[in-house]
Scaffold this motif. Structure first.
Motif, mmCIF file in Angstrom:
data_model
loop_
_atom_site.group_PDB
_atom_site.id
_atom_site.type_symbol
_atom_site.label_atom_id
_atom_site.label_comp_id
_atom_site.label_asym_id
_atom_site.label_seq_id
_atom_site.Cartn_x
_atom_site.Cartn_y
_atom_site.Cartn_z
ATOM 1 N N GLY A 51 0.821 -1.208 0.000
ATOM 2 C CA GLY A 51 0.000 0.000 0.000
ATOM 3 C C GLY A 51 0.854 1.256 0.000
ATOM 4 N N GLN A 52 1.903 1.253 0.828
ATOM 5 C CA GLN A 52 2.773 2.429 0.881
ATOM 6 C C GLN A 52 3.457 2.663 -0.460
ATOM 7 O OE1 GLN A 52 5.326 3.123 4.203
ATOM 8 N NE2 GLN A 52 3.994 2.092 5.653
ATOM 9 N N LYS A 53 3.961 1.604 -1.075
ATOM 10 C CA LYS A 53 4.671 1.749 -2.343
ATOM 11 C C LYS A 53 3.736 2.151 -3.468
ATOM 12 C CE LYS A 53 7.597 -0.774 -5.625
ATOM 13 N NZ LYS A 53 8.265 -2.078 -5.936
ATOM 14 N N LYS A 54 2.575 1.514 -3.525
ATOM 15 C CA LYS A 54 1.660 1.686 -4.655
ATOM 16 C C LYS A 54 0.902 3.008 -4.610
ATOM 17 C CE LYS A 54 -0.150 -2.025 -6.191
ATOM 18 N NZ LYS A 54 -0.952 -3.269 -6.314
ATOM 19 N N LEU A 55 0.596 3.495 -3.390
ATOM 20 C CA LEU A 55 -0.257 4.675 -3.307
ATOM 21 C C LEU A 55 0.318 5.797 -2.452
ATOM 22 C CD1 LEU A 55 -2.874 6.123 -3.988
ATOM 23 C CD2 LEU A 55 -3.968 4.937 -2.075
ATOM 24 N N PHE A 56 0.548 5.546 -1.182
ATOM 25 C CA PHE A 56 0.846 6.631 -0.243
ATOM 26 C C PHE A 56 2.190 7.292 -0.519
ATOM 27 C CE2 PHE A 56 -2.289 3.827 1.448
ATOM 28 C CZ PHE A 56 -3.220 4.671 2.030
ATOM 29 N N ASP A 57 3.256 6.511 -0.634
ATOM 30 C CA ASP A 57 4.557 7.090 -0.989
ATOM 31 C C ASP A 57 4.547 7.585 -2.434
ATOM 32 O OD1 ASP A 57 5.478 6.515 1.529
ATOM 33 O OD2 ASP A 57 6.667 4.775 0.931
ATOM 34 N N PHE A 58 3.804 6.899 -3.273
ATOM 35 C CA PHE A 58 3.703 7.281 -4.679
ATOM 36 C C PHE A 58 3.117 8.686 -4.808
ATOM 37 C CE2 PHE A 58 1.695 7.189 -8.925
ATOM 38 C CZ PHE A 58 2.768 6.771 -9.692
ATOM 39 N N VAL A 59 2.056 8.946 -4.059
ATOM 40 C CA VAL A 59 1.426 10.275 -4.081
ATOM 41 C C VAL A 59 2.366 11.323 -3.501
ATOM 42 C CG1 VAL A 59 -0.451 11.676 -3.097
ATOM 43 C CG2 VAL A 59 -0.943 9.409 -4.046
ATOM 44 N N ALA A 60 2.979 11.012 -2.367
ATOM 45 C CA ALA A 60 3.859 11.974 -1.695
ATOM 46 C C ALA A 60 5.009 12.411 -2.589
ATOM 47 C CB ALA A 60 4.400 11.375 -0.401
ATOM 48 N N ASN A 61 5.469 11.512 -3.461
ATOM 49 C CA ASN A 61 6.618 11.809 -4.310
ATOM 50 C C ASN A 61 6.243 12.131 -5.751
ATOM 51 O OD1 ASN A 61 8.968 11.354 -2.467
ATOM 52 N ND2 ASN A 61 7.976 9.363 -2.252
ATOM 53 N N LEU A 62 4.956 12.304 -6.009
ATOM 54 C CA LEU A 62 4.516 12.685 -7.340
ATOM 55 C C LEU A 62 5.116 14.044 -7.705
ATOM 56 C CD1 LEU A 62 2.459 10.913 -8.984
ATOM 57 C CD2 LEU A 62 0.797 12.727 -8.599
ATOM 58 N N PRO A 100 1.746 18.722 -8.104
ATOM 59 C CA PRO A 100 1.129 19.001 -6.803
ATOM 60 C C PRO A 100 -0.203 18.269 -6.627
ATOM 61 C CG PRO A 100 1.857 21.026 -7.858
ATOM 62 C CD PRO A 100 1.972 19.951 -8.891
ATOM 63 N N VAL A 101 -0.383 17.711 -5.454
ATOM 64 C CA VAL A 101 -1.633 17.031 -5.102
ATOM 65 C C VAL A 101 -2.248 17.759 -3.912
ATOM 66 C CG1 VAL A 101 -2.727 14.880 -4.379
ATOM 67 C CG2 VAL A 101 -0.726 14.812 -5.891
ATOM 68 N N ILE A 102 -3.468 18.266 -4.097
ATOM 69 C CA ILE A 102 -4.209 18.935 -3.029
ATOM 70 C C ILE A 102 -5.299 17.985 -2.551
ATOM 71 C CG2 ILE A 102 -5.619 20.924 -2.394
ATOM 72 C CD1 ILE A 102 -4.424 22.384 -4.852
ATOM 73 N N ALA A 103 -5.306 17.661 -1.270
ATOM 74 C CA ALA A 103 -6.386 16.854 -0.700
ATOM 75 C C ALA A 103 -7.499 17.781 -0.232
ATOM 76 C CB ALA A 103 -5.875 16.008 0.464
ATOM 77 N N ALA A 104 -8.689 17.608 -0.793
ATOM 78 C CA ALA A 104 -9.868 18.365 -0.378
ATOM 79 C C ALA A 104 -10.682 17.450 0.528
ATOM 80 C CB ALA A 104 -10.682 18.799 -1.595
ATOM 81 N N VAL A 105 -10.551 17.660 1.832
ATOM 82 C CA VAL A 105 -11.070 16.713 2.829
ATOM 83 C C VAL A 105 -12.487 17.095 3.244
ATOM 84 C CG1 VAL A 105 -10.679 15.672 5.085
ATOM 85 C CG2 VAL A 105 -8.728 16.301 3.645
ATOM 86 N N GLY A 119 -15.854 15.690 5.303
ATOM 87 C CA GLY A 119 -16.354 14.662 6.208
ATOM 88 C C GLY A 119 -15.236 13.880 6.886
ATOM 89 N N PHE A 120 -15.473 12.574 7.085
ATOM 90 C CA PHE A 120 -14.534 11.738 7.824
ATOM 91 C C PHE A 120 -13.275 11.434 7.004
ATOM 92 C CE2 PHE A 120 -18.615 10.520 9.853
ATOM 93 C CZ PHE A 120 -18.297 10.859 11.161
ATOM 94 N N ALA A 121 -12.119 11.635 7.631
ATOM 95 C CA ALA A 121 -10.834 11.198 7.089
ATOM 96 C C ALA A 121 -10.156 10.437 8.218
ATOM 97 C CB ALA A 121 -9.994 12.379 6.628
ATOM 98 N N LEU A 122 -10.394 9.140 8.244
ATOM 99 C CA LEU A 122 -9.945 8.319 9.362
ATOM 100 C C LEU A 122 -9.019 7.216 8.882
ATOM 101 C CD1 LEU A 122 -13.399 7.897 11.178
ATOM 102 C CD2 LEU A 122 -11.640 9.637 11.608
ATOM 103 N N GLY A 123 -8.078 6.821 9.713
ATOM 104 C CA GLY A 123 -7.187 5.724 9.383
ATOM 105 C C GLY A 123 -6.503 5.950 8.047
ATOM 106 N N GLY A 124 -6.687 4.996 7.135
ATOM 107 C CA GLY A 124 -6.086 5.112 5.815
ATOM 108 C C GLY A 124 -6.521 6.350 5.071
ATOM 109 N N GLY A 125 -7.702 6.879 5.403
ATOM 110 C CA GLY A 125 -8.156 8.117 4.768
ATOM 111 C C GLY A 125 -7.326 9.307 5.167
ATOM 112 N N LEU A 126 -7.018 9.429 6.459
ATOM 113 C CA LEU A 126 -6.155 10.514 6.913
ATOM 114 C C LEU A 126 -4.741 10.305 6.386
ATOM 115 C CD1 LEU A 126 -5.608 13.085 8.446
ATOM 116 C CD2 LEU A 126 -5.401 11.745 10.542
ATOM 117 N N ALA A 129 -4.708 11.563 2.893
ATOM 118 C CA ALA A 129 -4.706 13.028 2.886
ATOM 119 C C ALA A 129 -3.335 13.576 3.259
ATOM 120 C CB ALA A 129 -5.771 13.558 3.847
ATOM 121 N N MET A 130 -2.674 12.945 4.227
ATOM 122 C CA MET A 130 -1.346 13.403 4.642
ATOM 123 C C MET A 130 -0.289 13.146 3.581
ATOM 124 S SD MET A 130 -1.062 12.690 8.755
ATOM 125 C CE MET A 130 -1.285 10.899 8.656
ATOM 126 N N ALA A 131 -0.518 12.165 2.703
ATOM 127 C CA ALA A 131 0.423 11.899 1.620
ATOM 128 C C ALA A 131 0.365 12.987 0.556
ATOM 129 C CB ALA A 131 0.145 10.538 0.992
#
Length: 260
Positions: free
Chosen positions: A86-97, A100-105, A107-114, A117-119
């Protein structure tokens, strides 16, 4: 490309990626993570897209967490593999894109959702947003970068409190914590993000990509961020964007960056 769990479109230089599982409060399962990876990859390669806005469908949730039913009976090795993939495929991938990626949050952003957003490179929240990492209430810890990115954003003490209590915070508290950059009304969330995207798009995409790499390097073990900044700064002088930017400034005209 057709997707089942997300929506992906481009309009006027902005790529819109929307997690679209409203009946599941946009929870992340493996299929959704794969589709998000594919959408971000496509956005990265699309020369028409300069900025990406990431959000969730509906008003109830950005992403309410991971789909627990998928891993409730996993073994230790399977759990480790789940986090690594998951980290390689999505979260780190987004962070290092490089775009620019803007998260428009919304409602709920919990667990993997937060964690998603933090990525993103920064976050805008609607005033009905609720954020938290409730994993310890399930007997597990955040596994998609939450224990690393949350302290970077809010500080160690606040991150420890949020993780150990499994408590949610609201949008105003998230703003106070520096977890989000701005808070706005739900109906203005996307337009606010679009305004930010258009401000970004006025600048050199080459320089923005270099700035992303330089900022991220400060959080990599064994990497001297100042040295990376010097390298990226020097490399900028060899770009067409630098020539255009300086020429426009000296000529007192608006720059038209070629993105090269």
């Amino acid at each position: 490309m057709d997707f089942e769990n997300i929506l992906f479109e481009e309009n006027d230089g902005i790529g819109y990626i929307t997690i679209d599982r409203p009946k599941k409060l946009n929870a992340l399962n493996r299929a959704t993570i794969q589709e998000l990876h594919e959408a971000f990859s496509e956005a990265q390669e699309d020369e028409d897209i300069k900025v990406i806005i990431l959000t969730g469908s509906g008003e109830k949730a950005f992403v309410a967490g991971a789909d627990i039913s998928e891993f409730a009976d996993f073994s230790k090795d399977e759990g480790k593999q789940l986090a690594a993939e998951g980290q390689k495929k999505l979260f780190d991938f987004v962070a290092n894109l490089s775009k620019p990626v803007i998260a428009a949050v919304n409602g709920f952003a919990l667990g993997g959702g937060l964690e998603l957003a933090m990525a993103a490179h920064f976050r805008i929240a609607s005033d009905n947003a609720k954020m938290g990492l409730p994993e310890v209430s399930l007997g597990v810890i955040p596994g998609y970068g939450g224990t690393q990115r949350l302290p970077q954003l809010v500080g160690k003490g606040r991150a420890m409190e949020m993780i150990m209590t499994a408590s949610m915070i609201d949008a105003r508290q998230a703003l106070e914590y520096n977890l989000v950059n701005h808070v706005t009304e739900p109906e203005k969330l996307i337009s606010f993000a679009e305004d930010m995207a258009r401000k970004i798009m006025k600048n050199s995409p080459v320089a923005i990509s270099a700035a992303i790499r330089a900022v991220n390097s400060n959080y990599e073990d064994g990497v001297n961020g100042f040295e990376i900044e010097i390298e990226e700064f020097g490399r900028s002088f060899g770009t067409e964007d630098f020539k255009e930017g300086t020429s426009a400034f000296l000529s007192k005209r608006k720059a038209e960056f070629p993105g090269k």
